[in-house]
Design an enzyme around this catalytic site. Structure first.
Site, PDB file in Angstrom:
ATOM      1  N   GLU A  73       0.797  -1.358   0.054  1.00 16.78           N
ATOM      2  CA  GLU A  73       0.110   0.128   0.071  1.00 16.78           C
ATOM      3  C   GLU A  73       0.969   1.260   0.036  1.00 16.78           C
ATOM      4  O   GLU A  73       0.558   2.213  -0.735  1.00 16.78           O
ATOM      5  CB  GLU A  73      -1.053  -0.046   1.184  1.00 16.78           C
ATOM      6  CG  GLU A  73      -1.682   1.441   1.374  1.00 16.78           C
ATOM      7  CD  GLU A  73      -2.789   1.334   2.545  1.00 16.78           C
ATOM      8  OE1 GLU A  73      -2.830   0.494   3.208  1.00 16.78           O
ATOM      9  OE2 GLU A  73      -3.652   2.287   2.099  1.00 16.78           O
ATOM     10  N   ASP A  93      -1.023  -5.032   2.993  1.00 16.37           N
ATOM     11  CA  ASP A  93      -1.473  -3.722   3.616  1.00 16.37           C
ATOM     12  C   ASP A  93      -0.872  -3.656   5.057  1.00 16.37           C
ATOM     13  O   ASP A  93      -1.245  -4.736   5.967  1.00 16.37           O
ATOM     14  CB  ASP A  93      -3.107  -4.058   3.605  1.00 16.37           C
ATOM     15  CG  ASP A  93      -3.762  -2.583   3.948  1.00 16.37           C
ATOM     16  OD1 ASP A  93      -2.879  -1.683   4.782  1.00 16.37           O
ATOM     17  OD2 ASP A  93      -4.806  -2.298   3.678  1.00 16.37           O
ATOM     18  N   ILE A  95      -0.940  -1.910   7.611  1.00 11.62           N
ATOM     19  CA  ILE A  95      -1.783  -1.619   8.807  1.00 11.62           C
ATOM     20  C   ILE A  95      -3.232  -1.060   7.977  1.00 11.62           C
ATOM     21  O   ILE A  95      -3.529  -0.089   7.366  1.00 11.62           O
ATOM     22  CB  ILE A  95      -1.569  -0.514   9.723  1.00 11.62           C
ATOM     23  CG1 ILE A  95      -0.393  -0.566  10.413  1.00 11.62           C
ATOM     24  CG2 ILE A  95      -2.547  -0.194  10.652  1.00 11.62           C
ATOM     25  CD1 ILE A  95       0.144   0.281  11.146  1.00 11.62           C
ATOM     26  N   ASP A  96      -3.934  -2.215   7.845  1.00 14.14           N
ATOM     27  CA  ASP A  96      -5.354  -1.967   7.401  1.00 14.14           C
ATOM     28  C   ASP A  96      -6.342  -1.410   8.546  1.00 14.14           C
ATOM     29  O   ASP A  96      -6.286  -1.981   9.772  1.00 14.14           O
ATOM     30  CB  ASP A  96      -6.225  -3.013   6.789  1.00 14.14           C
ATOM     31  CG  ASP A  96      -7.334  -2.758   6.230  1.00 14.14           C
ATOM     32  OD1 ASP A  96      -7.608  -1.717   5.606  1.00 14.14           O
ATOM     33  OD2 ASP A  96      -8.457  -3.671   6.321  1.00 14.14           O
ATOM     34  N   THR A  98      -6.054   2.190   9.372  1.00 16.42           N
ATOM     35  CA  THR A  98      -5.208   3.164   9.776  1.00 16.42           C
ATOM     36  C   THR A  98      -5.906   3.933  10.698  1.00 16.42           C
ATOM     37  O   THR A  98      -5.131   4.584  11.716  1.00 16.42           O
ATOM     38  CB  THR A  98      -4.600   3.855   8.842  1.00 16.42           C
ATOM     39  OG1 THR A  98      -3.960   2.889   7.848  1.00 16.42           O
ATOM     40  CG2 THR A  98      -3.259   4.691   9.238  1.00 16.42           C
ATOM     41  N   ASP A 220      -6.483  -4.150   0.002  1.00 18.14           N
ATOM     42  CA  ASP A 220      -7.584  -4.080   1.119  1.00 18.14           C
ATOM     43  C   ASP A 220      -8.331  -5.794   0.811  1.00 18.14           C
ATOM     44  O   ASP A 220      -8.852  -6.137   1.761  1.00 18.14           O
ATOM     45  CB  ASP A 220      -8.659  -3.183   0.918  1.00 18.14           C
ATOM     46  CG  ASP A 220      -7.934  -1.728   1.315  1.00 18.14           C
ATOM     47  OD1 ASP A 220      -7.523  -1.610   2.028  1.00 18.14           O
ATOM     48  OD2 ASP A 220      -8.428  -0.946   0.067  1.00 18.14           O
TER      49      ASP A 220
HETATM   50  C1  IPD Z   1      -9.405   1.633   4.727  1.00 19.64           C
HETATM   51  C2  IPD Z   1      -9.987   0.305   5.306  1.00 19.64           C
HETATM   52  C3  IPD Z   1     -11.490   0.893   5.540  1.00 19.64           C
HETATM   53  C4  IPD Z   1     -12.274   1.119   4.326  1.00 19.64           C
HETATM   54  C5  IPD Z   1     -11.432   1.835   3.459  1.00 19.64           C
HETATM   55  C6  IPD Z   1     -10.058   1.374   3.216  1.00 19.64           C
HETATM   56  P1  IPD Z   1      -6.764   1.809   5.377  1.00 19.64           P
HETATM   57  O1  IPD Z   1      -7.909   0.918   4.708  1.00 19.64           O
HETATM   58  O2  IPD Z   1     -10.088  -0.847   4.981  1.00 19.64           O
HETATM   59  O3  IPD Z   1     -12.407   0.112   6.387  1.00 19.64           O
HETATM   60  O4  IPD Z   1     -13.428   1.588   4.287  1.00 19.64           O
HETATM   61  O5  IPD Z   1     -11.593   1.764   2.095  1.00 19.64           O
HETATM   62  O6  IPD Z   1      -9.187   2.506   2.371  1.00 19.64           O
HETATM   63  O7  IPD Z   1      -6.761   3.108   4.663  1.00 19.64           O
HETATM   64  O8  IPD Z   1      -7.128   1.870   6.763  1.00 19.64           O
HETATM   65  O9  IPD Z   1      -5.503   1.012   5.029  1.00 19.64           O
END
Ligand code: IPD
Length: 272
Positions: A73, A93, A95-96, A98, A220
């Site tokens: 990412e 990813d 940290i999903d 974030t 994601d």
């Molecule tokens: C996000 C999270 C969030 C989702 C966003 C993503 P990130 O990823 O998964 O739940 O609604 O579309 O972008 O930015 O925290 O890696």
């Protein structure tokens, strides 16, 4: 010529690397987090941990599998090789969730998947705070803590707990909010918890009935999408398309058609 690695071997590597990565993310969270940059909008943040964890994962993969490609990412492919036929590409990813990480909410994860010839064959999602860990291999099922996972058996959309998420772009968020406003009278309730990979893992366990979102990136989707599919959810886009940036819908077989059709009517894959 060496044999290509099995999905199981790739999963073992993914788990080892994701555990170390999650430990780093957890330690950096305890030490205190601040944003170091923003990406697509002012609210799309990057923390020092996002970058450090991705670097750590890439370094570990380079050590263990020096010729594999990588897509992350924060740094994209970096200077890693391109995957040729039969080659492996890792999708990271770091940290999903974030924003949850930034606020100290215990719903954020390291997500790591291995793809061969464009097909995700192994994936792990590990909650950075709780240590919960979900895994799957293509054709080999999805697991948490040694137990095989099965999605919800709910058959009535009106009784379904459906998770979704919102992108960072204000115009996209408005469209997504309109879709949710029209959907919510027809389901049990909606959840927006803030980490797509974990939402798919909870759907894999039946702790959510279904999940959908527009605007997701490959990192994601990769590991969580495999885990959901291996637990029996149908993971697709709208109108026969594969899951992707336009829409990802993960729904158990009995809920798929009613939810799909409602989302199609609401133009959930449309808008900005
Ligand atoms: C996000 C999270 C969030 C989702 C966003 C993503 P990130 O990823 O998964 O739940 O609604 O579309 O972008 O930015 O925290 O890696």
């Amino acid at each position: 010529m060496p044999l290509p690695p099995s999905s199981r071997q790739l999963l073992d590597i993914a788990v080892e690397v994701a555990r170390e990565a999650a430990a780093t993310a957890h330690r950096m969270r305890v030490d205190g987090v601040s944003t170091v940059a923003t990406k697509s909008t002012d609210t799309d943040v990057v923390t020092a941990a996002d970058r450090a964890v991705e670097r750590q994962v890439v370094d570990a993969l380079r050590r263990l599998r020096p010729t594999d490609a990588v897509l992350g990412e924060e740094y994209g492919a970096g200077d890693t090789p391109t995957a040729g036929p039969g080659g492996v590409r890792w999708i990271i990813d770091p940290i999903d969730g974030t924003v949850n990480y930034l606020y100290g909410l215990p719903y954020c994860a390291v997500s790591l998947a291995a793809e061969v010839d464009g097909e995700v064959v192994a994936g792990v999602v590990r909650n950075v705070v709780t240590g919960d860990e979900w895994t799957a291999t293509a054709g080999g099922g999805a697991y948490r803590a040694g137990a095989r996972l099965h999605c919800s058996t709910q058959t009535d959309l009106g009784q379904a707990l459906v998770a979704t998420g919102f992108g960072y772009d204000p115009a996209r968020r408005s469209h997504q909010a309109r879709v949710v406003a029209e959907l919510i009278p027809h389901v049990r309730d909606i959840r927006r918890m803030g980490a797509a990979s974990l939402d798919m893992c909870l759907a894999a366990e039946g702790r959510l009935d279904a999940y959908f979102e527009k605007g997701l990136a490959p990192w994601d989707i990769a590991a969580g999408g495999l885990i959901a599919a291996e637990a029996g959810l149908r993971v697709t886009g709208l109108r026969g398309l594969p899951p992707g940036p336009d829409l990802l819908l993960a729904a158990p077989p009995a809920l798929f058609e009613p939810l799909h059709d409602r989302l199609a009517d609401l133009d959930a894959s449309g808008g900005p």
